[in-house]
Design a protein around this motif. Structure first.
Motif, mmCIF file in Angstrom:
data_model
loop_
_atom_site.group_PDB
_atom_site.id
_atom_site.type_symbol
_atom_site.label_atom_id
_atom_site.label_comp_id
_atom_site.label_asym_id
_atom_site.label_seq_id
_atom_site.Cartn_x
_atom_site.Cartn_y
_atom_site.Cartn_z
ATOM 1 N N THR A 84 0.795 -1.179 0.012
ATOM 2 C CA THR A 84 -0.172 -0.071 -0.052
ATOM 3 C C THR A 84 0.993 1.261 -0.082
ATOM 4 O O THR A 84 2.167 1.253 0.517
ATOM 5 N N LYS A 85 0.200 2.446 -0.489
ATOM 6 C CA LYS A 85 0.726 3.488 -0.732
ATOM 7 C C LYS A 85 1.359 4.340 0.790
ATOM 8 O O LYS A 85 0.515 4.178 1.858
ATOM 9 N N ALA A 86 2.597 4.790 1.226
ATOM 10 C CA ALA A 86 3.042 5.311 2.194
ATOM 11 C C ALA A 86 3.143 6.659 2.149
ATOM 12 O O ALA A 86 3.201 7.476 3.380
ATOM 13 N N ALA A 87 3.476 7.197 0.955
ATOM 14 C CA ALA A 87 3.797 8.722 0.658
ATOM 15 C C ALA A 87 3.295 9.040 -0.696
ATOM 16 O O ALA A 87 3.172 8.070 -1.515
ATOM 17 N N ALA A 88 3.487 10.223 -0.815
ATOM 18 C CA ALA A 88 3.203 10.711 -2.262
ATOM 19 C C ALA A 88 4.330 10.234 -3.042
ATOM 20 O O ALA A 88 5.423 10.172 -2.738
ATOM 21 N N ALA A 89 3.842 9.995 -4.499
ATOM 22 C CA ALA A 89 4.965 9.742 -5.467
ATOM 23 C C ALA A 89 5.629 10.949 -5.790
ATOM 24 O O ALA A 89 5.064 12.113 -5.593
ATOM 25 N N GLU A 90 7.053 10.869 -6.210
ATOM 26 C CA GLU A 90 7.852 11.820 -6.574
ATOM 27 C C GLU A 90 8.452 11.540 -7.891
ATOM 28 O O GLU A 90 8.886 10.321 -8.221
ATOM 29 N N ILE A 91 8.597 12.608 -8.958
ATOM 30 C CA ILE A 91 9.317 12.363 -10.267
ATOM 31 C C ILE A 91 10.725 12.484 -10.039
ATOM 32 O O ILE A 91 11.156 13.366 -9.455
ATOM 33 N N LEU A 92 11.388 11.340 -10.699
ATOM 34 C CA LEU A 92 12.946 11.448 -10.653
ATOM 35 C C LEU A 92 13.422 11.801 -11.965
ATOM 36 O O LEU A 92 14.697 12.253 -11.881
ATOM 37 N N ALA A 93 12.782 11.609 -12.979
ATOM 38 C CA ALA A 93 13.548 12.182 -14.473
ATOM 39 C C ALA A 93 12.208 12.353 -15.286
ATOM 40 O O ALA A 93 11.341 11.587 -15.105
ATOM 41 N N THR A 94 12.420 13.090 -16.354
ATOM 42 C CA THR A 94 11.375 13.196 -17.483
ATOM 43 C C THR A 94 12.144 13.159 -18.871
ATOM 44 O O THR A 94 13.324 13.575 -19.056
ATOM 45 N N LEU A 95 11.376 12.421 -19.599
ATOM 46 C CA LEU A 95 11.933 11.998 -20.784
ATOM 47 C C LEU A 95 11.961 13.124 -21.782
ATOM 48 O O LEU A 95 11.176 14.243 -21.903
ATOM 49 N N PRO A 96 13.334 13.329 -22.310
ATOM 50 C CA PRO A 96 13.320 14.441 -23.307
ATOM 51 C C PRO A 96 12.434 14.422 -24.578
ATOM 52 O O PRO A 96 12.065 13.299 -24.907
ATOM 53 N N GLY A 97 11.956 15.657 -25.003
ATOM 54 C CA GLY A 97 10.964 15.561 -26.114
ATOM 55 C C GLY A 97 9.469 15.250 -25.821
ATOM 56 O O GLY A 97 9.149 15.179 -24.678
ATOM 57 N N THR A 98 8.851 15.274 -26.745
ATOM 58 C CA THR A 98 7.064 14.848 -26.439
ATOM 59 C C THR A 98 6.938 13.381 -26.654
ATOM 60 O O THR A 98 7.514 12.764 -27.498
ATOM 61 N N PRO A 99 6.221 13.034 -25.393
ATOM 62 C CA PRO A 99 6.133 11.475 -25.554
ATOM 63 C C PRO A 99 4.981 11.259 -26.752
ATOM 64 O O PRO A 99 4.097 11.896 -27.219
ATOM 65 N N SER A 100 5.060 10.138 -27.428
ATOM 66 C CA SER A 100 4.522 9.720 -28.409
ATOM 67 C C SER A 100 4.690 7.971 -28.693
ATOM 68 O O SER A 100 5.572 7.480 -28.018
ATOM 69 N N ARG A 101 3.917 7.482 -29.667
ATOM 70 C CA ARG A 101 4.137 6.155 -29.959
ATOM 71 C C ARG A 101 5.676 5.722 -30.222
ATOM 72 O O ARG A 101 6.134 4.572 -30.063
ATOM 73 N N GLN A 102 6.241 6.694 -30.579
ATOM 74 C CA GLN A 102 7.629 6.560 -31.069
ATOM 75 C C GLN A 102 8.809 6.988 -30.053
ATOM 76 O O GLN A 102 9.940 6.819 -30.212
ATOM 77 N N ASN A 103 8.340 7.724 -28.891
ATOM 78 C CA ASN A 103 9.193 8.041 -28.033
ATOM 79 C C ASN A 103 8.478 7.942 -26.636
ATOM 80 O O ASN A 103 7.722 9.087 -26.316
ATOM 81 N N PHE A 104 8.762 7.186 -25.791
ATOM 82 C CA PHE A 104 7.975 7.124 -24.544
ATOM 83 C C PHE A 104 9.088 5.976 -23.697
ATOM 84 O O PHE A 104 9.952 4.988 -24.118
ATOM 85 N N TYR A 105 9.057 6.327 -22.065
ATOM 86 C CA TYR A 105 9.874 5.373 -21.521
ATOM 87 C C TYR A 105 9.059 4.077 -21.392
ATOM 88 O O TYR A 105 7.860 4.213 -21.319
ATOM 89 N N ASP A 106 10.006 3.150 -21.354
ATOM 90 C CA ASP A 106 9.463 1.742 -21.303
ATOM 91 C C ASP A 106 9.952 0.995 -19.991
ATOM 92 O O ASP A 106 9.551 1.462 -19.073
ATOM 93 N N ASP A 107 10.425 -0.070 -19.902
ATOM 94 C CA ASP A 107 10.860 -0.873 -18.792
ATOM 95 C C ASP A 107 12.284 -0.486 -18.260
ATOM 96 O O ASP A 107 12.971 0.270 -19.350
ATOM 97 N N PHE A 108 12.767 -0.694 -17.172
ATOM 98 C CA PHE A 108 14.008 -0.477 -16.741
ATOM 99 C C PHE A 108 14.826 -1.351 -15.876
ATOM 100 O O PHE A 108 14.029 -2.270 -15.206
ATOM 101 N N ALA A 109 15.895 -1.066 -15.557
ATOM 102 C CA ALA A 109 16.736 -1.671 -14.397
ATOM 103 C C ALA A 109 17.152 -0.664 -13.521
ATOM 104 O O ALA A 109 17.192 0.496 -13.785
ATOM 105 N N ILE A 110 17.176 -1.268 -12.117
ATOM 106 C CA ILE A 110 17.709 -0.157 -11.174
ATOM 107 C C ILE A 110 18.432 -0.789 -10.082
ATOM 108 O O ILE A 110 18.119 -1.993 -9.623
#
Length: 178
Positions: A84-110
């Protein structure tokens, strides 16, 4: 549409799954089969320009890390041991450019580095992998007119942590040394 999955750190029989269309996190008990909506947040939602909201999903420590394709963000939300949620979400990074079907964040390793910094490698549909280290984003691989990566979809670390593997919608598995 479930798209992204992670197990809870303190309860490995419970998984969290991202519902990309509804913009929510579902909790599934793999022993009992019970499922419920555990977190809803505006940062999980899709928008009218791109119907794919929350996408990649990982749990590290007390945080649930995620990407949102439509909102072009990499973010985290502190969670309780039951997911369950313990605190508000926080943004860590934003994708350069305008999101579209050809430009979006997908999965990641951390992971957390030996210096205690947060390090992530994020696949994007624009033939690019970005590195986020302690809140600073930089191009790691691909970009521009690069043909090295064909629609990267996911990233994972090697066992020894010295490289990442990137899988693509173009049928590739690309190894990159860190």
């Amino acid at each position: 549409m479930l798209n992204g999955m992670a197990k809870l750190s303190k309860n490995p029989t419970v998984i969290l799954a991202a519902d990309s269309f509804r913009g929510q996190i579902d909790r599934i008990d793999t022993v009992t089969g019970e499922a419920d909506v555990v977190i809803q947040d505006d940062l999980f939602k899709p928008n009218s320009a791109l119907s794919l909201g929350i996408n990649g999903l990982k749990v590290l420590g007390e945080y649930l890390y995620f990407t949102n394709s439509a909102q072009a963000i990499f973010a985290r939300i502190k969670i309780n041991p039951d997911g369950t949620k313990a605190a508000a979400a926080e943004i860590l990074a934003t994708l350069p450019g305008t999101p579209s079907r050809q430009n979006f964040y997908d999965d990641f390793a951390i992971r957390e580095t030996s210096e205690g910094k947060l390090e992530a490698y994020i696949a994007t549909q624009a033939n690019t992998v970005f590195k986020v280290l302690d809140g600073h984003q930089s191009l790691f691989l691909g970009g521009g007119n690069s043909t090295l990566l064909r629609v990267p979809t996911s990233v994972t670390y090697s066992r020894d942590g010295s490289k990442v593997y990137i899988v693509t919608g173009g049928g590739q598995v690309v190894e990159a040394h860190l």
